[in-house]
Design a protein around this motif. Structure first.
Motif, PDB file in Angstrom:
ATOM      1  N   ALA A   1       0.844  -1.181   0.000  1.00 22.80           N
ATOM      2  CA  ALA A   1       0.000   0.000   0.000  1.00 22.80           C
ATOM      3  C   ALA A   1       0.883   1.235   0.000  1.00 22.80           C
ATOM      4  O   ALA A   1       2.005   1.218   0.495  1.00 22.80           O
ATOM      5  CB  ALA A   1      -0.897  -0.011   1.236  1.00 22.80           C
TER       6      ALA A   1
ATOM      7  N   ASP B   1       1.668   5.096   1.128  1.00 22.03           N
ATOM      8  CA  ASP B   1       1.393   6.083   2.158  1.00 22.03           C
ATOM      9  C   ASP B   1       1.452   7.474   1.557  1.00 22.03           C
ATOM     10  O   ASP B   1       2.446   7.854   0.943  1.00 22.03           O
ATOM     11  CB  ASP B   1       2.428   5.936   3.275  1.00 22.03           C
ATOM     12  CG  ASP B   1       2.135   6.811   4.472  1.00 22.03           C
ATOM     13  OD1 ASP B   1       1.668   7.937   4.278  1.00 22.03           O
ATOM     14  OD2 ASP B   1       2.374   6.361   5.597  1.00 22.03           O
TER      15      ASP B   1
ATOM     16  N   PHE C   1      -3.508   6.456   3.535  1.00 23.33           N
ATOM     17  CA  PHE C   1      -2.886   5.311   2.889  1.00 23.33           C
ATOM     18  C   PHE C   1      -3.723   4.929   1.681  1.00 23.33           C
ATOM     19  O   PHE C   1      -4.948   4.802   1.782  1.00 23.33           O
ATOM     20  CB  PHE C   1      -2.791   4.128   3.857  1.00 23.33           C
ATOM     21  CG  PHE C   1      -2.007   4.436   5.099  1.00 23.33           C
ATOM     22  CD1 PHE C   1      -0.637   4.278   5.117  1.00 23.33           C
ATOM     23  CD2 PHE C   1      -2.642   4.908   6.231  1.00 23.33           C
ATOM     24  CE1 PHE C   1       0.103   4.580   6.248  1.00 23.33           C
ATOM     25  CE2 PHE C   1      -1.921   5.210   7.374  1.00 23.33           C
ATOM     26  CZ  PHE C   1      -0.546   5.050   7.382  1.00 23.33           C
TER      27      PHE C   1
ATOM     28  N   PHE D   1      -2.679  -4.056   2.393  1.00 20.75           N
ATOM     29  CA  PHE D   1      -2.335  -3.212   3.541  1.00 20.75           C
ATOM     30  C   PHE D   1      -2.680  -4.034   4.774  1.00 20.75           C
ATOM     31  O   PHE D   1      -3.841  -4.406   4.977  1.00 20.75           O
ATOM     32  CB  PHE D   1      -3.145  -1.917   3.504  1.00 20.75           C
ATOM     33  CG  PHE D   1      -2.823  -0.957   4.614  1.00 20.75           C
ATOM     34  CD1 PHE D   1      -1.673  -0.181   4.555  1.00 20.75           C
ATOM     35  CD2 PHE D   1      -3.664  -0.811   5.702  1.00 20.75           C
ATOM     36  CE1 PHE D   1      -1.373   0.726   5.573  1.00 20.75           C
ATOM     37  CE2 PHE D   1      -3.381   0.084   6.725  1.00 20.75           C
ATOM     38  CZ  PHE D   1      -2.231   0.852   6.665  1.00 20.75           C
TER      39      PHE D   1
ATOM     40  N   ILE E   1      -7.912   5.214   4.954  1.00 22.82           N
ATOM     41  CA  ILE E   1      -7.451   4.283   3.939  1.00 22.82           C
ATOM     42  C   ILE E   1      -8.362   4.425   2.733  1.00 22.82           C
ATOM     43  O   ILE E   1      -9.581   4.293   2.852  1.00 22.82           O
ATOM     44  CB  ILE E   1      -7.492   2.829   4.446  1.00 22.82           C
ATOM     45  CG1 ILE E   1      -6.601   2.653   5.676  1.00 22.82           C
ATOM     46  CG2 ILE E   1      -7.066   1.871   3.341  1.00 22.82           C
ATOM     47  CD1 ILE E   1      -6.748   1.293   6.340  1.00 22.82           C
TER      48      ILE E   1
ATOM     49  N   VAL F   1      -7.276  -5.547   2.630  1.00 22.75           N
ATOM     50  CA  VAL F   1      -6.968  -4.823   3.871  1.00 22.75           C
ATOM     51  C   VAL F   1      -7.263  -5.786   5.005  1.00 22.75           C
ATOM     52  O   VAL F   1      -8.395  -6.264   5.148  1.00 22.75           O
ATOM     53  CB  VAL F   1      -7.814  -3.547   4.009  1.00 22.75           C
ATOM     54  CG1 VAL F   1      -7.608  -2.915   5.381  1.00 22.75           C
ATOM     55  CG2 VAL F   1      -7.463  -2.547   2.911  1.00 22.75           C
TER      56      VAL F   1
ATOM     57  N   PHE G   1     -12.337   4.895   6.153  1.00 24.11           N
ATOM     58  CA  PHE G   1     -12.043   3.895   5.130  1.00 24.11           C
ATOM     59  C   PHE G   1     -13.012   4.096   3.976  1.00 24.11           C
ATOM     60  O   PHE G   1     -14.228   4.050   4.153  1.00 24.11           O
ATOM     61  CB  PHE G   1     -12.195   2.499   5.732  1.00 24.11           C
ATOM     62  CG  PHE G   1     -11.819   1.354   4.826  1.00 24.11           C
ATOM     63  CD1 PHE G   1     -10.939   1.517   3.763  1.00 24.11           C
ATOM     64  CD2 PHE G   1     -12.328   0.089   5.063  1.00 24.11           C
ATOM     65  CE1 PHE G   1     -10.594   0.449   2.944  1.00 24.11           C
ATOM     66  CE2 PHE G   1     -11.983  -0.992   4.261  1.00 24.11           C
ATOM     67  CZ  PHE G   1     -11.113  -0.806   3.197  1.00 24.11           C
TER      68      PHE G   1
END
Length: 300
Positions: A7, A9, A60, A68, A84, A93, A109
């Protein structure tokens, strides 16, 4: 051994992608504490903590084929938060925890499966809630980009303001989009405002809610962006489109924790071996649900 993609950042500090991949391939934790290894070999107990400074938000990004995982995101500092963003397909994830109160202002998210493929979320902890009367919430599927199937397993979402899992929007199919499916399995939701689980596919495909528990009784008041600020409405399962099959679940609430919204394309809830409202056993927790941040990142 083929390496799984990491993933990305997008925080205030940059990651050297080459060194991050190399560290992951060697089984070493990256600079932000996210252990990303080849599929099937990650040790869920080997996690690191990503500490977000006060007043900052760390983002992210997860794309097609990326994972991730094994990250405890520490948001306990004043005004600290994270998010995220996941899109594409075949992404994962897992073993991720948001530790600390969310100050609001964005969803933690925002997933979407932007092809006809699939993606997976598992062992996700969002149990520390959100500041009362703030805006946005926990999980909101990006309806503009979601065409495929998102499978959610073992999530814990509690005390958020603008929906726990906002898995469907009401108008995107009107723009010629097909809409996608969100399936929720073995998960626990507690007192999320507006709704706890809101799913349904505009193109008529069935969404599944299986072995889930929705508990009510401690809903924090709605705030910025709500149609009625200050209200506490905690729907259990809200079907915006249909059909939605609810199986082997306990959906609490008062009144009964289900509502079908006729504005959004003739939704239908099909209930099988499920207890609703006051009949629901909301004291139980589905096996595998993380009840603490540490349990999520430990894969327990």
């Amino acid at each position: 051994m083929a390496r799984e993609k990491t993933a990305r950042d997008c925080g205030t500090r940059a990651v050297n992608r080459r060194s991050f991949l190399g560290a992951a391939g060697a089984g070493i934790v990256g600079v932000f504490g996210v252990s990303v290894l080849a599929a099937g070999v990650a040790d869920a107990t080997d996690y690191r903590t990503i500490t977000v400074p006060a007043g900052e938000t760390r983002t992210f990004s997860v794309g097609s084929g990326q994972t991730f995982e094994n990250a405890l995101i520490d948001m306990t500092a004043e005004g600290a938060s994270a998010r995220i963003d996941a899109s594409g397909d075949d992404w994962t994830v897992r073993n991720v925890a948001f530790a600390g109160n969310h100050p609001g202002g964005h969803y933690l998210f925002t997933p979407a499966v932007s092809t006809g493929g699939t993606a997976r979320v598992e062992n996700l902890y969002m149990g520390d809630g959100q500041t009362a009367r703030s805006g946005k919430g926990a999980i909101r599927v990006n309806g503009r980009d979601h065409y495929g199937t998102l499978n959610v397993h073992n999530v814990h979402v509690a005390h958020f303001i603008d929906n726990g899992l906002h898995g469907t929007d009401h108008g995107y199919s009107y723009r010629g989009r097909r809409g996608g499916v969100v399936n929720v399995h073995d998960s626990y939701f507690d007192s999320n405002n507006v709704s706890n689980v809101r799913v349904g596919s505009p193109d008529g495909r069935t969404c599944h809610v299986e072995n889930c528990v929705v508990k009510g009784g401690d809903t924090r008041p709605c705030g910025v962006g709500c149609s009625a600020p200050g209200t506490t409405t905690s729907r259990g399962v809200w079907a915006w489109w249909g059909p939605v099959e609810v199986t082997d679940s306990d959906v609490g609430g008062s009144p009964a924790g289900v509502e079908q919204d006729g504005r959004a394309g003739n939704p239908e809830i099909i209930s099988e071996n499920t207890r609703w409202g006051y009949d629901a056993d909301t004291s139980r927790v589905p096996a595998g649900v993380p009840m603490t941040a540490e349990a999520a990142v430990g894969g327990r």
